[in-house]
Design a protein around this motif. Structure first.
Motif, PDB file in Angstrom:
ATOM      1  N   ALA A 238       0.854  -1.191   0.000  1.00 39.10           N
ATOM      2  CA  ALA A 238       0.000   0.000   0.000  1.00 39.10           C
ATOM      3  C   ALA A 238       0.887   1.237   0.000  1.00 39.10           C
ATOM      4  O   ALA A 238       2.089   1.170   0.288  1.00 39.10           O
ATOM      5  N   THR A 239       0.304   2.372  -0.323  1.00 40.22           N
ATOM      6  CA  THR A 239       1.064   3.619  -0.374  1.00 40.22           C
ATOM      7  C   THR A 239       1.745   3.901   0.962  1.00 40.22           C
ATOM      8  O   THR A 239       1.120   3.797   2.029  1.00 40.22           O
ATOM      9  N   ASP A 240       3.024   4.200   0.900  1.00 38.32           N
ATOM     10  CA  ASP A 240       3.819   4.571   2.073  1.00 38.32           C
ATOM     11  C   ASP A 240       3.839   3.485   3.149  1.00 38.32           C
ATOM     12  O   ASP A 240       3.917   3.767   4.341  1.00 38.32           O
TER      13      ASP A 240
ATOM     14  N   ASP B  99       8.507   5.966  -6.140  1.00 45.86           N
ATOM     15  CA  ASP B  99       8.445   7.089  -7.074  1.00 45.86           C
ATOM     16  C   ASP B  99       9.168   8.270  -6.438  1.00 45.86           C
ATOM     17  O   ASP B  99       9.823   8.123  -5.396  1.00 45.86           O
ATOM     18  N   SER B 100       9.069   9.441  -7.051  1.00 45.75           N
ATOM     19  CA  SER B 100       9.840  10.595  -6.570  1.00 45.75           C
ATOM     20  C   SER B 100       9.068  11.465  -5.588  1.00 45.75           C
ATOM     21  O   SER B 100       9.586  12.499  -5.142  1.00 45.75           O
ATOM     22  N   THR B 101       7.850  11.070  -5.241  1.00 49.05           N
ATOM     23  CA  THR B 101       7.060  11.862  -4.298  1.00 49.05           C
ATOM     24  C   THR B 101       7.664  11.769  -2.899  1.00 49.05           C
ATOM     25  O   THR B 101       8.012  10.686  -2.440  1.00 49.05           O
ATOM     26  N   GLY B 102       7.771  12.916  -2.209  1.00 49.29           N
ATOM     27  CA  GLY B 102       8.328  12.930  -0.867  1.00 49.29           C
ATOM     28  C   GLY B 102       9.837  13.117  -0.872  1.00 49.29           C
ATOM     29  O   GLY B 102      10.468  13.225  -1.935  1.00 49.29           O
ATOM     30  N   SER B 103      10.422  13.136   0.306  1.00 44.99           N
ATOM     31  CA  SER B 103      11.857  13.373   0.416  1.00 44.99           C
ATOM     32  C   SER B 103      12.648  12.155  -0.026  1.00 44.99           C
ATOM     33  O   SER B 103      12.173  11.016   0.064  1.00 44.99           O
TER      34      SER B 103
ATOM     35  N   ASN C 207      12.149   8.070   0.959  1.00 45.64           N
ATOM     36  CA  ASN C 207      11.976   7.062  -0.076  1.00 45.64           C
ATOM     37  C   ASN C 207      13.069   5.993  -0.029  1.00 45.64           C
ATOM     38  O   ASN C 207      12.795   4.804  -0.278  1.00 45.64           O
ATOM     39  N   MET C 208      14.292   6.397   0.287  1.00 41.91           N
ATOM     40  CA  MET C 208      15.366   5.421   0.414  1.00 41.91           C
ATOM     41  C   MET C 208      15.078   4.451   1.559  1.00 41.91           C
ATOM     42  O   MET C 208      15.240   3.228   1.426  1.00 41.91           O
TER      43      MET C 208
END
Length: 240
Positions: free
Chosen positions: A124-126, A160-164, A168-169
């Motif tokens: 799920a997202t995040d 994806d590139s959304t957020g810091s 994301n790493m």
């Protein structure tokens, strides 16, 4: 210097190795949607190329009898290449069959196999908690990895590139670790498994729209031969 006789023996050895590879059971079938590569299996191709390289090396080493050296080198290298190539053919065919209808893509490059698992079935997202739709593909993978135990398993998470970038790493690493933990809980040897989090790096689509971002949120599993496997994988022993 190669004599006409030694060159003819090199050619003969290469042809024999190719014939042996072609004679092996070809796991490619139209129903599995695996490329035919002109009717020649990867095992035959790699066995023939290995035989040619082995023939040259064998002839160079055996100065007293270059023809004999070429034949020995071709036989050893050809069998080694065809052995693991055939092994990878069988695993690829099984994975393609198991992953049909799951949304998981199976790719092959040389002896390496890559599975691309899209974000819509994985997490799920995040979140790094495995989604219910992801358990069936993972269970199939675990069964395959236990049967085909001659390759390493690298699990790579992407976002994806959304957020810091740092978030994301971290998220991509936790997702990769979640997949690894589940596979090992199902009996996969943990010493074969490694994880990496790539965050938004190496996108496969544009992050400018929702569809592209969904493609970039993925997990990839890379299968490569374990050290020494290419020379020792014997199809009749490694999988029955």
């Amino acid at each position: 210097m190669f004599t006409p006789r030694s060159l003819s023996m090199v050619a003969a050895a290469t042809v024999l190795a190719l014939m042996a590879g072609c004679a092996a059971q070809n796991p490619y079938d139209p129903n599995t949607q695996v490329p035919q590569e002109g009717g020649v299996s990867k095992a035959a191709k790699y066995g023939g190329l290995g035989a040619l390289a082995g023939a040259v090396a064998g002839a160079a080493i055996n100065h007293d009898n270059r023809g004999k050296g070429a034949m020995i080198g071709a036989a050893v290298a050809g069998l080694a290449g065809a052995g693991y190539g055939y092994y990878a053919d069988k695993q690829e065919a099984q994975l393609r069959q198991q992953m049909q209808g799951t949304g998981v893509e199976v790719q092959r490059q040389g002896d390496d196999i890559k599975l691309i698992m899209p974000g819509n079935i994985t997490f799920a997202t995040d979140s790094a908690n495995i989604a219910p739709s992801f358990y069936t593909p993972l269970n199939n993978l675990a069964n395959s990895f236990k049967q085909f135990n001659q390759n390493s398993i690298e699990i790579v998470g992407y976002t994806d590139s959304t957020g810091s970038r740092q978030h994301n790493m971290d998220l991509s690493q936790r997702r990769a670790q979640s997949v690894a933990a589940y596979l090992t809980s199902q009996g996969v040897d943990g010493t074969r498994v490694s994880t990496r989090g790539m965050g938004p790096d190496q996108p496969i689509a544009s992050n400018a729209d929702a569809n592209g971002r969904a493609q970039n949120r993925r997990v990839e599993v890379n299968l490569k031969a374990l050290p020494g496997a290419q020379g020792t994988a014997a199809p009749q022993q490694q999988y029955q």
